[in-house]
Design a protein around this motif. Sequence first.
Motif, PDB file in Angstrom:
ATOM      1  N   MET A   1       0.853  -1.203   0.000  1.00 29.96           N
ATOM      2  CA  MET A   1       0.000   0.000   0.000  1.00 29.96           C
ATOM      3  C   MET A   1       0.877   1.237   0.000  1.00 29.96           C
ATOM      4  O   MET A   1       1.913   1.273   0.637  1.00 29.96           O
ATOM      5  CB  MET A   1      -0.917  -0.020   1.226  1.00 29.96           C
ATOM      6  N   THR A   2       0.454   2.250  -0.728  1.00 27.44           N
ATOM      7  CA  THR A   2       1.215   3.492  -0.772  1.00 27.44           C
ATOM      8  C   THR A   2       0.420   4.617  -0.140  1.00 27.44           C
ATOM      9  O   THR A   2      -0.775   4.486   0.154  1.00 27.44           O
ATOM     10  CB  THR A   2       1.534   3.891  -2.222  1.00 27.44           C
ATOM     11  N   ALA A   3       1.096   5.753   0.023  1.00 27.25           N
ATOM     12  CA  ALA A   3       0.424   6.911   0.611  1.00 27.25           C
ATOM     13  C   ALA A   3      -0.694   7.415  -0.268  1.00 27.25           C
ATOM     14  O   ALA A   3      -1.605   8.097   0.199  1.00 27.25           O
ATOM     15  CB  ALA A   3       1.439   8.030   0.850  1.00 27.25           C
ATOM     16  N   LEU A   4      -0.650   7.071  -1.545  1.00 26.83           N
ATOM     17  CA  LEU A   4      -1.689   7.547  -2.452  1.00 26.83           C
ATOM     18  C   LEU A   4      -3.040   6.958  -2.113  1.00 26.83           C
ATOM     19  O   LEU A   4      -4.075   7.526  -2.444  1.00 26.83           O
ATOM     20  CB  LEU A   4      -1.325   7.198  -3.902  1.00 26.83           C
ATOM     21  N   ASP A   5      -3.051   5.790  -1.457  1.00 26.52           N
ATOM     22  CA  ASP A   5      -4.333   5.171  -1.117  1.00 26.52           C
ATOM     23  C   ASP A   5      -5.150   6.065  -0.199  1.00 26.52           C
ATOM     24  O   ASP A   5      -6.373   6.110  -0.268  1.00 26.52           O
ATOM     25  CB  ASP A   5      -4.110   3.815  -0.431  1.00 26.52           C
ATOM     26  N   ASP A   6      -4.440   6.789   0.694  1.00 28.09           N
ATOM     27  CA  ASP A   6      -5.145   7.646   1.634  1.00 28.09           C
ATOM     28  C   ASP A   6      -5.616   8.928   0.980  1.00 28.09           C
ATOM     29  O   ASP A   6      -6.460   9.640   1.513  1.00 28.09           O
ATOM     30  CB  ASP A   6      -4.223   7.992   2.814  1.00 28.09           C
ATOM     31  N   ALA A   7      -5.053   9.243  -0.214  1.00 28.70           N
ATOM     32  CA  ALA A   7      -5.375  10.504  -0.865  1.00 28.70           C
ATOM     33  C   ALA A   7      -6.686  10.439  -1.631  1.00 28.70           C
ATOM     34  O   ALA A   7      -7.248  11.452  -1.991  1.00 28.70           O
ATOM     35  CB  ALA A   7      -4.249  10.902  -1.824  1.00 28.70           C
ATOM     36  N   SER A   9     -10.655   9.764  -2.264  1.00 29.98           N
ATOM     37  CA  SER A   9     -11.909   9.723  -1.525  1.00 29.98           C
ATOM     38  C   SER A   9     -12.780   8.572  -1.993  1.00 29.98           C
ATOM     39  O   SER A   9     -13.866   8.374  -1.487  1.00 29.98           O
ATOM     40  CB  SER A   9     -12.657  11.064  -1.710  1.00 29.98           C
ATOM     41  N   ILE A  10     -12.312   7.803  -2.988  1.00 31.74           N
ATOM     42  CA  ILE A  10     -13.067   6.672  -3.505  1.00 31.74           C
ATOM     43  C   ILE A  10     -12.446   5.405  -2.947  1.00 31.74           C
ATOM     44  O   ILE A  10     -11.238   5.186  -3.089  1.00 31.74           O
ATOM     45  CB  ILE A  10     -13.041   6.650  -5.041  1.00 31.74           C
ATOM     46  N   SER A  11     -13.218   4.545  -2.284  1.00 33.68           N
ATOM     47  CA  SER A  11     -12.670   3.364  -1.629  1.00 33.68           C
ATOM     48  C   SER A  11     -12.059   2.409  -2.634  1.00 33.68           C
ATOM     49  O   SER A  11     -10.951   1.921  -2.451  1.00 33.68           O
ATOM     50  CB  SER A  11     -13.752   2.665  -0.800  1.00 33.68           C
ATOM     51  N   THR A  12     -12.766   2.115  -3.696  1.00 30.41           N
ATOM     52  CA  THR A  12     -12.238   1.254  -4.746  1.00 30.41           C
ATOM     53  C   THR A  12     -12.554   1.883  -6.094  1.00 30.41           C
ATOM     54  O   THR A  12     -13.715   2.155  -6.404  1.00 30.41           O
ATOM     55  CB  THR A  12     -12.860  -0.157  -4.685  1.00 30.41           C
ATOM     56  N   ILE A  13     -11.532   2.105  -6.890  1.00 33.01           N
ATOM     57  CA  ILE A  13     -11.709   2.704  -8.211  1.00 33.01           C
ATOM     58  C   ILE A  13     -11.772   1.586  -9.239  1.00 33.01           C
ATOM     59  O   ILE A  13     -10.851   0.776  -9.357  1.00 33.01           O
ATOM     60  CB  ILE A  13     -10.547   3.660  -8.532  1.00 33.01           C
ATOM     61  N   ARG A  14     -12.845   1.549  -9.997  1.00 31.91           N
ATOM     62  CA  ARG A  14     -13.059   0.523 -11.007  1.00 31.91           C
ATOM     63  C   ARG A  14     -12.439   0.992 -12.320  1.00 31.91           C
ATOM     64  O   ARG A  14     -12.779   2.060 -12.819  1.00 31.91           O
ATOM     65  CB  ARG A  14     -14.556   0.253 -11.176  1.00 31.91           C
ATOM     66  N   LEU A  32      -2.074  -2.659 -12.315  1.00 35.28           N
ATOM     67  CA  LEU A  32      -3.199  -2.044 -11.616  1.00 35.28           C
ATOM     68  C   LEU A  32      -3.832  -3.001 -10.618  1.00 35.28           C
ATOM     69  O   LEU A  32      -4.301  -2.577  -9.553  1.00 35.28           O
ATOM     70  CB  LEU A  32      -4.242  -1.571 -12.638  1.00 35.28           C
ATOM     71  N   SER A  33      -3.839  -4.292 -10.937  1.00 36.20           N
ATOM     72  CA  SER A  33      -4.426  -5.281 -10.030  1.00 36.20           C
ATOM     73  C   SER A  33      -3.607  -5.428  -8.750  1.00 36.20           C
ATOM     74  O   SER A  33      -4.117  -5.904  -7.732  1.00 36.20           O
ATOM     75  CB  SER A  33      -4.538  -6.636 -10.730  1.00 36.20           C
ATOM     76  N   SER A  34      -2.335  -5.014  -8.812  1.00 37.08           N
ATOM     77  CA  SER A  34      -1.472  -5.140  -7.636  1.00 37.08           C
ATOM     78  C   SER A  34      -1.572  -3.932  -6.707  1.00 37.08           C
ATOM     79  O   SER A  34      -0.988  -3.936  -5.622  1.00 37.08           O
ATOM     80  CB  SER A  34      -0.014  -5.309  -8.083  1.00 37.08           C
ATOM     81  N   ILE A  35      -2.305  -2.898  -7.124  1.00 37.64           N
ATOM     82  CA  ILE A  35      -2.389  -1.668  -6.344  1.00 37.64           C
ATOM     83  C   ILE A  35      -3.659  -1.663  -5.512  1.00 37.64           C
ATOM     84  O   ILE A  35      -4.766  -1.802  -6.043  1.00 37.64           O
ATOM     85  CB  ILE A  35      -2.375  -0.435  -7.275  1.00 37.64           C
ATOM     86  N   ALA A  36      -3.509  -1.518  -4.218  1.00 45.03           N
ATOM     87  CA  ALA A  36      -4.660  -1.476  -3.328  1.00 45.03           C
ATOM     88  C   ALA A  36      -5.544  -0.288  -3.677  1.00 45.03           C
ATOM     89  O   ALA A  36      -5.055   0.805  -3.970  1.00 45.03           O
ATOM     90  CB  ALA A  36      -4.194  -1.369  -1.877  1.00 45.03           C
ATOM     91  N   GLY A  37      -6.848  -0.506  -3.677  1.00 48.89           N
ATOM     92  CA  GLY A  37      -7.790   0.563  -3.969  1.00 48.89           C
ATOM     93  C   GLY A  37      -8.202   0.633  -5.423  1.00 48.89           C
ATOM     94  O   GLY A  37      -9.082   1.412  -5.779  1.00 48.89           O
TER      95      GLY A  37
END
Length: 225
Positions: A1-7, A9-14, A32-37
């Motif tokens: 997980m990176t700091a960008l996950d907290d940036a 406002s969308i929990s999961t981006i499709r 992209l599948s390896s990136i949380a969120g």
Amino acid sequence: MTALDDASSISTIRVLVVDDHPVFRMGMIALLSSIAGLSVIGEAATVEEAVSAVQSARPDVVVMDLHLGDESGIDATRRILADQPGVGILAVTMMDDDDSVFAAMRAGARGYLLKGASPDDIERAIHAVARGEVLLGPQIAARAIGFLTGSHAADSLAFPQLTSREREVLDLVARGLDNTSISRRLTLSPKTVRNHLSNVFTKLQVPDRSQAIVRAREAGLGRVD
């Protein structure tokens, strides 16, 4: 997980990935599948596949190549946004010329990265586009600033009777490009290029291509950067 996950406002981006090169498409999906969120919910290789996938899967962001074989990702962008204006389009492409950049943005793309961008840049761009922001890669941003503040800004003052697209076509004609090259450069059909040229000849009251080139170059168009 990176700091960008907290940036975001969308929990999961499709995300939908559109690219006609299977190896690049698979690599992008794996990244992209390896990136949380982020959740990759589909893929496409053609304009029709992309339009259909957006209609059925309803992604938040489409990662779009601009060169889809003989088809155009810019055309796909226009068609997608005409039906689903809330979708964010992120162009990720090898095409770094001014015409491609501005054609994509005029079509409604919110982001523009070159292939070869780092995973962090791609992740950041997807989050930004999903939030409705506009994000350009560093090289693209520099070109955009140069276009708006440099000599190109003066070009828009030439021939105010022409539309922006007609002026673009005339500029490329003045650079010595033939209709086929112009159609590829602007991702337009050859017939559309011919129609634009016909309008240019009428509005400038010139009989042919050679006279249009003379008028264009006198007005400062046709420069090669």
